[in-house]
Write an enzyme that holds these catalytic residues in place. Structure first.
Site, mmCIF file in Angstrom:
data_model
loop_
_atom_site.group_PDB
_atom_site.id
_atom_site.type_symbol
_atom_site.label_atom_id
_atom_site.label_comp_id
_atom_site.label_asym_id
_atom_site.label_seq_id
_atom_site.Cartn_x
_atom_site.Cartn_y
_atom_site.Cartn_z
ATOM 1 N N ARG A 1 0.878 -1.182 0.000
ATOM 2 C CA ARG A 1 0.000 0.000 0.000
ATOM 3 C C ARG A 1 0.906 1.219 0.000
ATOM 4 O O ARG A 1 1.343 1.677 1.037
ATOM 5 C CB ARG A 1 -0.905 -0.042 1.234
ATOM 6 C CG ARG A 1 -1.893 1.100 1.334
ATOM 7 C CD ARG A 1 -2.875 0.845 2.467
ATOM 8 N NE ARG A 1 -3.778 1.953 2.684
ATOM 9 C CZ ARG A 1 -3.537 2.959 3.526
ATOM 10 N NH1 ARG A 1 -2.409 3.003 4.220
ATOM 11 N NH2 ARG A 1 -4.423 3.932 3.670
ATOM 12 N N SER B 1 -12.730 -3.176 -0.838
ATOM 13 C CA SER B 1 -13.122 -2.669 0.485
ATOM 14 C C SER B 1 -14.627 -2.447 0.508
ATOM 15 O O SER B 1 -15.157 -1.760 -0.370
ATOM 16 C CB SER B 1 -12.466 -1.315 0.755
ATOM 17 O OG SER B 1 -11.093 -1.416 0.619
ATOM 18 N N LYS C 1 -5.314 5.348 8.407
ATOM 19 C CA LYS C 1 -6.065 5.845 7.247
ATOM 20 C C LYS C 1 -6.947 7.004 7.710
ATOM 21 O O LYS C 1 -7.839 6.806 8.547
ATOM 22 C CB LYS C 1 -6.914 4.723 6.644
ATOM 23 C CG LYS C 1 -7.699 5.130 5.422
ATOM 24 C CD LYS C 1 -8.347 3.899 4.785
ATOM 25 C CE LYS C 1 -9.414 4.287 3.782
ATOM 26 N NZ LYS C 1 -8.920 5.001 2.621
HETATM 27 C C1 LIG Z 1 -7.452 -5.821 3.087
HETATM 28 C C2 LIG Z 1 -7.776 -4.388 2.903
HETATM 29 N N1 LIG Z 1 -9.004 -3.964 3.219
HETATM 30 C C3 LIG Z 1 -9.334 -2.665 3.067
HETATM 31 C C4 LIG Z 1 -8.398 -1.774 2.573
HETATM 32 C C5 LIG Z 1 -8.729 -0.333 2.339
HETATM 33 O O1 LIG Z 1 -8.669 -0.058 0.977
HETATM 34 P P1 LIG Z 1 -9.210 1.348 0.388
HETATM 35 O O2 LIG Z 1 -10.623 1.469 0.813
HETATM 36 O O3 LIG Z 1 -8.904 1.378 -1.047
HETATM 37 O O4 LIG Z 1 -8.333 2.373 1.127
HETATM 38 P P2 LIG Z 1 -6.783 2.570 0.907
HETATM 39 O O5 LIG Z 1 -6.090 1.379 1.472
HETATM 40 O O6 LIG Z 1 -6.530 2.643 -0.577
HETATM 41 O O7 LIG Z 1 -6.468 3.820 1.619
HETATM 42 C C6 LIG Z 1 -7.131 -2.260 2.253
HETATM 43 N N2 LIG Z 1 -6.169 -1.461 1.766
HETATM 44 N N3 LIG Z 1 -6.845 -3.578 2.419
HETATM 45 C C1 LIG Z 2 -6.151 0.754 4.973
HETATM 46 C C2 LIG Z 2 -7.281 0.745 5.894
HETATM 47 N N1 LIG Z 2 -8.540 0.576 5.457
HETATM 48 C C3 LIG Z 2 -9.437 0.587 6.416
HETATM 49 S S1 LIG Z 2 -8.744 0.841 7.909
HETATM 50 C C4 LIG Z 2 -7.190 0.907 7.224
HETATM 51 C C5 LIG Z 2 -5.971 1.136 7.997
HETATM 52 C C6 LIG Z 2 -5.589 -0.030 8.849
HETATM 53 O O1 LIG Z 2 -4.398 0.269 9.508
HETATM 54 P P1 LIG Z 2 -4.154 -0.179 10.987
HETATM 55 O O2 LIG Z 2 -4.064 -1.655 11.016
HETATM 56 O O3 LIG Z 2 -2.820 0.458 11.327
HETATM 57 O O4 LIG Z 2 -5.271 0.358 11.816
#
Ligand SMILES: Cc1ncc(COP(=O)(O)OP(=O)(O)O)c(N)n1
Ligand SMILES: Cc1ncsc1CCOP(=O)(O)O
Length: 401
Positions: free
Chosen positions: A225, A294, A323
């Site tokens: 990511r 997601s 996030k």
């Molecule tokens: C396994 C997993 N689940 C949810 C997310 C979140 O993705 P997204 O909604 O595209 O947000 P960003 O990661 O792009 O900020 C994820 N990355 N992985």
């Molecule tokens: C990428 C993302 N999508 C939903 S929550 C999240 C962040 C998760 O990060 P953390 O495990 O540090 O809370």
């Protein structure tokens, strides 16, 4: 009606029932050349122009769409199928696979199309203008055709039986992974490590080191990511990380960037609700790559399934600072989405060793694991934190069984 080998599978007396009763009820008619010819009173079909003409005539008998399959054209032709929906024609070409193992291709293609239609796909609807949209409109068909082509290529050297035609191997997807050795399954979601280069920088770790430590600690899938990486650097990082993941057979997915996934031959992508739609991603990546989406709602989970995703990521389960502005769905929201989802689910958001057990305890069999960022990457030892989380999750699951 007539197999590719020329065997008549149904008595000619049924032709009138086809023409008078059945065809007008059909969404799509998928005759091979011999069948199209029989339905049209023995019309000669030797060229693509003939196929177009036949498609139009067959369409006038009632089906909403017609796909005349050109597998039996002379070998000098590519494999060309002609699709006609009453308004526009499309010629779908692919290189011809030289093999005697073509038994069952027509039934398989039709079954794939039916399966995709049953999932709610609207692939054979009106044709849009750009190649990408064209690809989407034909998604189910394109997927079916691609499946058949891949299976033909895969089965081409099988020697079985003495007939003029040999079998075609439907189970390639279970065995075949484009040579990468990695095939995604829902169980891979058990401990999903999602990288963050800001955290790596903070702890002075190159991405490859972080990924290797996560895998050695027990991560079962990795997602890169990279929100701010330049494209070329992102591709290089993905390739370097794939070299680490492949020997462990741990899938590596790319967040958001289908171009990076394609360029690096990563194992798939994870997409958010405002990213490229999963249906488009599937058309671009093909059937073998993993696609995660997601989802925070039941509707989004249903759409992900219709669009051909492999899993959904649901969260934030707990508040997170990784996030920005991410809505928290809580354990109840997670459970609602899981129970409505036909796909495996991984929970994400604020999950760590101190709060992971209640997540797995929500009572949804398709919740396959947890995805974490800071719990493993914003720590002094990625391997130790991952190992700790892995053993807690394993213990919780074995107690629950
Ligand atoms: C396994 C997993 N689940 C949810 C997310 C979140 O993705 P997204 O909604 O595209 O947000 P960003 O990661 O792009 O900020 C994820 N990355 N992985
Ligand atoms: C990428 C993302 N999508 C939903 S929550 C999240 C962040 C998760 O990060 P953390 O495990 O540090 O809370």
């Amino acid at each position: 009606m007539v197999s590719t080998s020329g065997d008549v599978l149904a008595d000619p007396s049924i032709l009138s029932s086809f023409r008078e009763e059945l065809l007008m009820m059909a969404d799509i008619l998928t005759p091979n050349l011999k069948e199209a010819s029989n339905l049209l009173g023995g019309m000669r079909l030797e060229t693509v122009a003939d196929m177009r003409h036949a498609a139009k005539l067959l369409h006038s008998l009632g089906p909403r769409s017609v796909l005349v399959k050109g597998g039996d054209l002379p070998e000098s032709f590519d494999a060309v199928d002609v699709f006609f929906d009453g308004e526009e024609y499309h010629e779908l070409r692919s290189p011809r696979v030289k093999t005697r193992n073509t038994h069952g291709t027509g039934c398989t293609l039709a079954s794939c199309i039916a399966a995709e239609l049953a999932k709610g796909s609207s692939m054979l609807s009106a044709v849009k203008v750009t190649p990408l949209w064209l690809c989407m409109c034909f998604y189910s068909y394109a997927l079916a055709k691609r499946y058949v082509e891949t299976a033909l290529e895969y089965s081409k050297d099988i020697i079985l039986g003495n007939g003029a035609q040999g079998p075609f191997d439907h189970f390639l997807r279970l065995k075949h992974n484009s040579g990468t050795g990695v095939t995604f399954s829902g169980n891979d979601l058990f401990l999903y490590a999602v990288t963050d280069s800001g955290m790596n920088e903070k702890w002075g770790r190159p991405m490859e080191v972080a990924v290797k430590e996560a895998i050695e600690g027990g991560a079962t899938i990795i997602q890169l990511r990279e929100k701010n990486a330049e494209t070329r650097k992102f591709i290089e990082t993905a390739k370097a990380c794939l070299k680490i993941c492949r020997p462990y057979k741990v899938p590596l997915l790319i967040n958001d960037r289908i171009d990076v996934a394609l360029a690096s031959d990563a194992d798939g992508v994870h997409l958010g609700q405002s990213d490229t739609p999963a249906q488009v991603a599937r058309a671009l990546l093909g059937p073998e790559k993993a696609i995660g989406v997601s989802c925070k709602t039941v509707e989004q989970a249903h759409q992900a399934w219709v669009d051909g995703a492999d899993y959904i990521g649901c969260g934030g389960v707990y508040p997170t600072s990784t996030k920005a502005n991410n809505t928290t769905v809580g354990l109840d929201g997670l459970k609602t989405v899981c129970l409505a989802s036909k796909l495996p689910v991984v929970a994400i958001g604020g999950i760590n060793a101190s709060n992971a057990i209640p997540v797995l305890g929500i009572g949804a069999p398709n919740l396959k694991g947890v995805a974490v960022v800071s719990a493993v990457f914003d720590r002094s030892s990625v391997a130790t934190e991952t190992r700790n989380l892995h053993s807690m999750l394993t213990e919780a699951v074995s107690k629950a069984n």
